[in-house]
Design an enzyme around this catalytic site. Structure first.
Site, mmCIF file in Angstrom:
data_model
loop_
_atom_site.group_PDB
_atom_site.id
_atom_site.type_symbol
_atom_site.label_atom_id
_atom_site.label_comp_id
_atom_site.label_asym_id
_atom_site.label_seq_id
_atom_site.Cartn_x
_atom_site.Cartn_y
_atom_site.Cartn_z
ATOM 1 N N GLY A 165 52.430 -5.937 49.728
ATOM 2 C CA GLY A 165 53.169 -4.670 49.799
ATOM 3 C C GLY A 165 52.421 -3.465 49.279
ATOM 4 N N GLY A 166 51.100 -3.575 49.102
ATOM 5 C CA GLY A 166 50.337 -2.407 48.653
ATOM 6 C C GLY A 166 50.868 -1.883 47.331
ATOM 7 N N ASN B 189 43.531 -5.926 52.849
ATOM 8 C CA ASN B 189 44.034 -4.561 52.693
ATOM 9 C C ASN B 189 44.987 -4.242 53.842
ATOM 10 O OD1 ASN B 189 44.470 -2.229 51.272
ATOM 11 N ND2 ASN B 189 42.883 -1.092 52.324
ATOM 12 N N THR C 247 44.197 -10.634 50.149
ATOM 13 C CA THR C 247 44.439 -9.620 51.173
ATOM 14 C C THR C 247 43.165 -9.190 51.893
ATOM 15 O OG1 THR C 247 45.446 -7.434 51.521
ATOM 16 C CG2 THR C 247 44.079 -7.660 49.587
ATOM 17 N N ASP D 88 40.813 1.295 48.573
ATOM 18 C CA ASP D 88 41.549 1.274 47.305
ATOM 19 C C ASP D 88 40.821 2.028 46.191
ATOM 20 O OD1 ASP D 88 43.765 0.012 48.236
ATOM 21 O OD2 ASP D 88 43.223 -1.978 47.531
ATOM 22 N N THR E 168 47.800 -9.212 50.122
ATOM 23 C CA THR E 168 48.730 -8.850 50.764
ATOM 24 C C THR E 168 49.353 -9.760 51.700
ATOM 25 O OG1 THR E 168 47.896 -6.627 50.373
ATOM 26 C CG2 THR E 168 49.379 -7.219 51.937
ATOM 27 N N ARG F 153 38.337 -10.277 43.580
ATOM 28 C CA ARG F 153 38.430 -8.999 44.275
ATOM 29 C C ARG F 153 37.099 -8.674 44.949
ATOM 30 N NH1 ARG F 153 42.138 -5.387 46.311
ATOM 31 N NH2 ARG F 153 41.909 -3.277 45.511
ATOM 32 N N SER G 227 43.398 -2.514 42.231
ATOM 33 C CA SER G 227 44.392 -3.166 43.093
ATOM 34 C C SER G 227 45.780 -3.049 42.466
ATOM 35 C CB SER G 227 44.032 -4.645 43.234
ATOM 36 O OG SER G 227 45.050 -5.352 43.887
ATOM 37 N N SER G 228 46.792 -3.349 43.261
ATOM 38 C CA SER G 228 48.159 -3.450 42.736
ATOM 39 C C SER G 228 48.655 -4.894 42.738
ATOM 40 C CB SER G 228 49.121 -2.609 43.584
ATOM 41 O OG SER G 228 48.768 -1.255 43.523
#
Ligand code: GLY
Length: 574
Positions: free
Chosen positions: A478-479, A406, A404, A428, A386, A108, A457-458
Site C-alpha cells: 500500500g505504499g 514499487n 515489492t 522512493d 508491496t 531493500r 521505505s514504508s
C-alpha cells in the site's frame, strides 16, 4: 455533554503518558461478525492461494516457518508478478520461538555506485519524475534473492535445500498459471507500462492486448532463472548469465547499474525496532524502512486516549488517529533515511515521552492545518544507545515478509532473456527537497540519493507479543498507506477486541500530512464524515487501501485473515 466526552476532554488537557485502558481480547466466535480461518499446526496468509498452499505444504512436510516463507516468496514471484519478485526488494521479520529472538532482514534495493544526488533532476534542476519512475535510472540493485537465501541459510530448519524450496515456483513458471482474478485485473491496468518493452510484451501480452482471463501465463525464462538460483544459490542471480542480462537491460533503458553493483549486493540482518501498546510488545522493521518507527510512534501517541471507549471508527477516534498520523509523517520527512548513511533518531522517535509531547499539540476538537505541523525534535528523547505474507509454524516460529517492485509490475521492464521484472524503487528517494514521490511523500537530505544507499521505505512487517508469546503477525502492501493500515489492524484488535478477520475488514483511513486530506475507504458513515469535516478535516473517499495478511495466535491456535479487498488472497493452514 456525555460523561465519556467530559472525561475525554480532561484527558486531552492532562495529556497522560498512557491511558490504562483494559484491552479486550479479540473475539474468536460468538459475537464475531466475520471469522478467520483456523489451524493448529501451521499457516501461511498471502495474496495468492497457490503461494499460501506451497508454504503450508512445506511446513506439513516438516519445514519451519522460514522454509515455508522462502518457498512462498519464490512462488509469489511467479503467481503474483505485480509485486512478488526476484527483481525487487523488501523486509522480513523472523521470530525464532525457542531462542525467543526476532531478527529483521533488510533486503531493500540499493542505488548503484554511479548514483548521484541530482540523478532525478532535469537540466533546470527540477524534479523529473519520468527519470525516477519510468527509466532505467529508477532500478535499484535487487535484494530479494539475497534476502530469501540469507533467511534460509541462517534460520531455515536445515531439512530442505534451496533447490527443493524453489521447485514449486519453477514448475509454476514452466507449466504456466491460469490468468484470472487479480492477475487478469492487474495486467489489464498496466498495459502502457509493459507495452513499452518487447521483452515484457512477449510474456504478458498477446498481440496488442495484455493476457486476460482464460489465458495462461507461461514464464519459461523465469523458470530458467530460478533454476540457476537452485543450482548456484544467490550467485546464480548476482553473477553470471542472469546478472549480465539484468545489467544489459537496465543500461539499455538508460540506467547505471553494473555487474559490480550486483556482485556487491548484501542483505543485512538488523535489530528490529521495538515498542509497546497497552501491555502488548510491538516488534517491527527498523530503517531503512520508516514503517516500524512510525507504527510505534503513532501507537505511542494513541495510547494516551481511551480508543476502546471512544469507539472503533468513530469520528473522535479517527480524528485522533489522523492527527497522530500527521505528526509522524512530518517527522518521517525530516528524520528518516538509510541508517548506514544518516543517523536516524530511532529511540527518540519511538519514545513514550516524545509521544506525550506530540500528544499535547493535538486538540480533540480541531484538525491542525498541515502547514502548522513540522517535524519535532526527538533528540532529547534519544538515548545512547508491496505484497506481504505472514507465516507461523507449529512451534511458534514466525515470518512477516513484505517485498515489492514499487509500482505494480515495477518499471514494467523484464530483463531480456530472464523473465525477471525489474523494480522502479529508487523513486522512493527524495529527489529534491519538497518534491513528492509517486506516493505523495516528501523528504530531504536524509533520504537523498547516494551511491549504494537504500531508499526509505514504508514497509512494516510487524509482530505483536504478549508476555513473550507471539500473538499477531501482520503487514500489508500500500505504499505510504502501509504504516497506517498496520496501525489500524493493531488498534482494531487491541483496542476494540476485533478478531483478525474483523480487524482486516474494517474501513480504513489514512493521513500523511501532505496532501492535506483524510482519505477514507467506502463504508464510513456520512454522519462520521460530517463530524470529521466539522473538526476541519478535508475528507476524501478513495479506493481500497492495503491488503493486510494477518495471523493471530491464541492458546496455540492460529487464526488467519487474508484481506478480501483483492481477489485470490488466502489463509491456508493445516
Ligand atoms: N515502495 C514503497 C515502499 O517501499 O514504501
Amino acid at each position: 455533554m456525555k460523561l465519556s466526552a467530559i472525561f475525554f476532554c480532561a484527558l486531552v488537557v492532562a495529556a497522560p503518558l498512557a491511558y490504562a485502558q483494559v484491552a479486550p481480547e479479540p473475539i474468536i466466535s460468538g459475537f464475531a461478525r466475520t471469522l478467520p480461518v483456523t489451524a493448529r499446526n501451521g499457516m501461511v496468509v498471502s495474496q495468492d492461494e497457490q503461494a499460501s498452499r506451497i508454504g503450508a505444504e512445506i511446513m506439513k512436510a516438516g519445514g519451519n516457518a522460514v522454509d515455508a516463507a522462502v518457498a512462498t516468496g519464490f512462488a509469489l514471484a511467479v503467481t503474483l508478478p505485480r509485486a512478488g519478485n526476484l527483481g525487487g526488494g523488501g523486509f522480513m521479520l523472523v521470530h525464532l520461538a525457542q531462542q525467543k529472538k526476532t531478527i529483521a532482514i533488510d533486503y531493500r534495493e540499493t542505488a548503484p555506485a554511479a548514483a548521484r544526488r541530482d540523478m532525478f533532476l532535469d537540466a533546470n534542476g527540477k524534479f523529473a519524475p519520468e527519470k525516477s519512475q519510468s527509466s532505467g535510472l529508477a532500478v535499484g540493485t535487487p535484494g530479494t534473492v539475497a534476502g530469501l537465501t540469507l533467511a534460509l541459510e541462517r534460520y531455515g530448519s536445515g531439512k530442505f535445500t534451496l533447490a527443493q524450496l524453489l521447485a514449486p515456483a519453477i514448475a509454476l513458471a514452466r507449466d504456466g498459471v491460469a490468468v484470472e482474478g487479480d492477475l487478469a485485473t492487474s495486467l489489464g491496468e498496466i498495459r502502457a507500462r509493459i507495452a513499452r518493452y518487447p521483452s515484457s510484451r512477449a510474456i504478458f501480452m498477446r498481440g496488442d492486448a495484455p493476457l486476460r482471463a482464460g489465458d495462461r501465463l507461461v514464464q519459461s525464462d523465469l523458470a530458467a532463472s530460478l533454476e540457476r538460483i537452485a543450482r548456484d544459490g544467490a550467485a546464480g542471480f548476482y553473477q553470471g548469465e542472469t546478472a549480465q542480462k539484468i545489467v544489459a537491460s537496465v543500461q539499455g533503458a538508460g540506467g547505471a547499474m553494473t555487474l559490480e553493483d550486483l556482485r556487491d549486493y548484501r542483505a543485512v540482518a538488523r535489530e528490529p525496532v521495538r515498542g509497546s501498546y497497552r501491555g502488548h510488545d510491538i516488534v517491527s522493521m527498523p530503517p531503512p524502512s520508516s514503517g516500524g518507527v512510525h507504527v510505534i510512534q503513532i501507537l505511542n501517541m494513541l495510547e494516551g486516549w481511551p480508543l476502546g471507549e471512544l469507539g472503533q471508527n468513530s469520528a473522535a477516534t479517527l480524528h485522533l488517529m489522523a492527527e497522530a498520523m500527521k505528526r509522524a509523517y512530518a517527522d518521517r520527512e525530516i528524520w528518516l533515511g538509510d541508517p548506514d548513511f544518516v543517523k536516524v533518531p530511532v529511540a527518540g522517535l519511538t519514545s513514550k515521552t516524545y509521544a506525550a509531547q506530540l500528544r499535547k499539540t493535538i486538540s480533540a476538537d480541531r484538525a491542525t492545518p498541515s502547514r502548522d505541523i513540522s517535524a519535532g525534535d526527538p533528540a532529547p528523547y534519544e538515548s545512547d544507545q508491496t505484497t506481504h505474507y505472514s507465516v507461523v509454524d507449529k512451534d511458534g516460529n514466525a515470518v512477516a515478509n513484505t517485498y515489492t517492485l514499487n509500482f505494480s509490475y515495477g518499471l514494467g521492464l523484464v530483463a531480456d532473456g530472464t523473465g525477471i521484472l525489474l523494480n522502479n524503487e529508487l523513486d522512493d528517494f527524495a529527489a529534491i527537497e519538497g518534491a513528492a514521490n509517486a506516493f505523495g511523500l516528501r523528504g530531504g537530505g536524509a533520504n537523498a540519493p547516494e551511491p549504494r544507499k537504500r531508499p526509505l521505505s514504508s514497509m512494516s512487517p510487524t509482530m505483536v507479543f504478549r508476555n513473550g508469546e507471539l500473538e499477531i503477525v501482520t503487514g500489508t502492501p500500500g505504499g505510504s498507506r502501509i504504516i497506517t493500515t498496520v496501525l489500524q489492524i493493531i488498534s482494531n484488535m487491541i483496542d476494540h477486541g476485533m478478531n483478525a478477520a474483523e480487524a482486516s475488514e474494517a474501513v480504513r483511513v489514512h493521513h500523511q500530512l501532505y496532501p492535506e486530506e483524510l482519505r477514507v475507504e467506502r463504508g464510513l458513515s456520512i454522519d462520521t464524515i460530517r463530524l470529521l469535516e466539522a473538526k476541519g478535516h478535508v475528507v476524501r473517499q478513495q479506493r481500497a487501501m492495503g491488503s493486510a495478511q494477518t495471523i493471530h495466535r491464541a492458546d496455540g491456535v492460529l487464526y488467519g485473515a487474508a484481506d478480501t479487498r483483492q481477489a485470490g488472497t488466502a489463509a491456508v493452514g493445516y
